[in-house]
Structures are given as structure tokens and as C-alpha cells.
Write an enzyme that holds these catalytic residues in place. Structure first.
Site, PDB file in Angstrom:
ATOM      1  N   LYS A  49      -9.971 -14.131   4.207  1.00  0.00           N
ATOM      2  CA  LYS A  49      -9.494 -13.401   3.023  1.00  0.00           C
ATOM      3  C   LYS A  49      -9.638 -14.272   1.776  1.00  0.00           C
ATOM      4  CE  LYS A  49      -6.293 -10.650   5.752  1.00  0.00           C
ATOM      5  NZ  LYS A  49      -4.917 -10.457   6.210  1.00  0.00           N
ATOM      6  N   GLN A  93       1.153 -12.526   5.767  1.00  0.00           N
ATOM      7  CA  GLN A  93       0.311 -12.437   6.969  1.00  0.00           C
ATOM      8  C   GLN A  93       1.173 -12.213   8.214  1.00  0.00           C
ATOM      9  OE1 GLN A  93      -3.103 -12.437   6.988  1.00  0.00           O
ATOM     10  NE2 GLN A  93      -3.087 -12.137   9.208  1.00  0.00           N
ATOM     11  N   ASP A 116      -1.337  -4.748   0.827  1.00  0.00           N
ATOM     12  CA  ASP A 116      -1.560  -4.383   2.231  1.00  0.00           C
ATOM     13  C   ASP A 116      -1.116  -2.941   2.482  1.00  0.00           C
ATOM     14  OD1 ASP A 116      -2.837  -6.199   3.847  1.00  0.00           O
ATOM     15  OD2 ASP A 116      -1.046  -7.395   4.228  1.00  0.00           O
TER      16      ASP A 116
END
Ligand code: NAP
Length: 284
Positions: A49, A93, A116
Site C-alpha cells: 500500500k 490494518q 477502507d
């Protein structure tokens, strides 16, 4: 091969177009990534990422905590990032160590920075309005929809079967396809006789994490297959949940693993981050 849904190629095109747009912005975009150690795959995903952000000119700051860190320390950094006007997107994460309350920590990310798309607010908006709302849609489902649409795969009126009901893939995927007019069936671990459902699918989306869960006998001729699964084989290579070689012969179209859903997920994270920055910077 003709019937491959090439996520890698589409993701490259999308990233090139985003890079041009980002270069023209009068401000810089910043994404904060918060990671707690303890899951070996997470480091690889996070590295990918960060690399992708840098390639597009998005600044990416990584905050790493050890696996034994107190939950409050992670909460503190999330609160600071939530208030920091220079930070446009925040990514926590997953998975987190067992002693941490994932839901509590995710709630500290404001919906406008939740690139997200995991927050209750964003998921609620997705359920109510789909693509027509203001939600940040979880990157994997959004990437899959983009891949289907760019390959002119009709969704409206089709029977779609989603195998897997996680909050980050299966459920939002099903909701998104429902709002696009599909008739959606969701299967999971407790589903009895999985094959009787998968054989009905015009589009089959498999997000489980079990190698060879779906074989040719479980799908109908002309099906479109989206394989989300990531499984590591003995030789270190990765494969999906679908037995590719046999299923491909029956499929109208199929995503490879790697090179299908994975690159699209990253492209959509970059897209969501760009949108978040635009919304925050251009707000009157
Ligand atoms: P998850 O949270 O572990 O969910 C797995 C789902 O599969 C659960 O809903 C589970 O059912 C269901 N399931 C388990 N065994 C099953 C079986 N035998 N038959 C039918 N359903 C079964 O996983 P996830 O986060 O959704 O991820 C799924 C897979 O996609 C993983 O391999 C992950 O690495 C991969 N992934 C890939 C990307 C990408 O960008 N390519 C992104 C995200 C995830 P229950 O709910 O009943 O337990």
C-alpha cells in the site's frame, strides 16, 4: 487468454489516470497507516500500500506498534490522526491482536477519513444508497464492481452468489450488487450443500480463504467467476479459492490469482484516498 478478467491491467490504467489528477492538485494528499505487529501477511500488505501511494504522489505515514502494545496507545494515535487536518485518510490494518477491541478502535476513525469504508456510517450509507451515496465503499467490493463493469458484465437481473460473509468483503459485496439490481444469495460456513447454490450463479464471487473450495462440478456453463481468496501454497506461491484450471473451461470470464482482485483493491484504496482529500480540501 480471452476469458480472463485482468485486474492488474485495469488497476494500472486507473492508477495512471489518478496520478495525473493528483499531480494537478494544489495540495498534497496524506494517508496514515496504523499497524500493530503480529500478523506476518500484514507487513507485506502494508508495504504494498505504501509503495502504491508513493508511486502516485500520495504521502503515506506508517505508525507501527508492537503486538503487546496497550490498546490505549493505538487509540491515542487514531484520535490525533482524526483531528489532524493534514491527514486525509486513516487506515487501521487488520487483523489486530486478540487483546485489542477492533470495533472500538475502528470507531475512532471519522467516516470522512475512513478510506477502507469499514465504519458503521459508511456501511450504512452503502446499504441505503450503494454507489449513489457518499459512502467510502470497502476497497475489495468496489474494485470487483469496477472490474465487472469495465468488462461489460451485466449485473442487473443476474443471479449472484457470494460465498463468504465477512464485514470487509462478503457483506458489502452483496449489498453493492443488490443495489445494482442483482438477485443476491450469500453463503457461508454453515450453508448446507454449497454446490446447490453455486450452480445457480450467473456471477459467483468467492471470498473464503480455502484453496480449491470451488471446482468445475460446482458451477454452471457460462458463469462469471470472481476469486477473492488468497492462499499460500507449499512452494510459497499464492492461489485463490477456485480450482482455476478446471473452472476456467466452463466460465465465460474468470479472475486469476494473483492479478485479479488484489491489484484492484489497492487501486480502490488510492481512489478512496484521493476522494477523501478532495472532499476535505474543497469543502466550503
Ligand atoms: P474471513 O473474515 O475469514 O471470512 C471468510 C468467510 O468465509 C466467512 O464468512 C466464513 O463463514 C466463510 N467460510 C469459511 N469456510 C467456508 C466454507 N467451507 N464454505 C463456505 N463459506 C465458508 O475472510 P475475508 O477477510 O472475507 O477474506 C476472505 C479471503 O479473501 C481470504 O483468503 C483473504 O485473504 C482474501 N482477501 C483478498 C483480498 C484481495 O484484495 N484480493 C482482500 C480481502 C480479502 P462464517 O462467517 O460462517 O465463518
Amino acid at each position: 487468454m480471452e476469458n480472463i478478467l485482468d485486474g492488474k491491467k485495469l488497476a494500472e490504467q486507473m492508477k495512471a489516470s489518478l496520478k495525473d489528477k493528483i499531480a494537478k492538485l494544489p495540495y498534497s494528499i496524506r494517508l496514515a497507516v496504523v499497524m500493530v505487529e503480529g500478523n506476518s501477511a500484514s507487513q507485506i500488505y502494508v508495504d504494498n500500500k505504501i509503495k502504491a501511494c508513493k508511486a502516485l504522489g500520495i504521502e503515506c505515514n506508517l505508525y507501527t506498534f508492537s503486538a503487546t502494545t496497550d490498546e490505549n496507545e493505538v487509540a491515542n494515535i487514531l484520535q490525533n490522526l482524526a483531528e489532524d487536518r493534514k491527514v486525509h485518510g486513516i487506515l487501521l490494518q487488520l487483523p489486530l491482536p486478540k487483546h485489542m477491541n477492533k470495533d472500538k478502535l475502528l470507531k475512532l476513525i471519522p467516516a470522512e477519513k475512513d478510506v477502507d469504508g469499514f465504519s458503521g456510517e459508511n456501511i450504512g450509507e452503502l446499504c441505503l444508497k450503494g454507489l449513489r451515496g457518499n459512502a467510502f465503499i470497502p476497497c475489495t467490493p468496489l474494485g470487483i464492481l469496477e472490474l465487472l463493469r469495465s468488462n461489460q458484465i451485466e449485473i442487473s437481473g443476474k443471479n449472484v452468489v457470494v460465498v463468504g460473509r465477512s464485514n470487509i468483503v462478503g457483506k458489502p459485496m452483496a449489498m453493492l450488487l443488490l443495489t445494482e439490481g442483482a438477485t443476491v444469495t450469500i453463503c457461508h460456513k454453515l450453508t448446507k450443500n454449497l454446490a446447490q447454490f453455486t450452480r445457480q450463479a450467473d456471477i459467483l464471487i468467492v471470498a473464503v480463504g480455502k484453496r480449491n473450495l470451488i471446482d468445475a462440478d460446482m458451477v454452471k456453463e457460462g458463469v462469471v467467476i470472481v476469486d477473492v481468496g488468497i492462499n499460500r501454497m507449499e512452494d510459497g506461491k499464492i492461489c485463490g479459492d477456485v480450482h482455476f484450471e478446471s473452472v476456467q473451461k466452463k466460465a465465460k470470464a474468470i479472475t486469476p490469482v494473483p492479478g485479479g482482485v488484489g491489484p484492484m483493491t489497492i487501486a480502490m484504496l488510492l481512489y478512496n484516498t484521493y476522494q477523501a482529500a478532495k472532499q476535505q480540501e474543497e469543502r466550503v
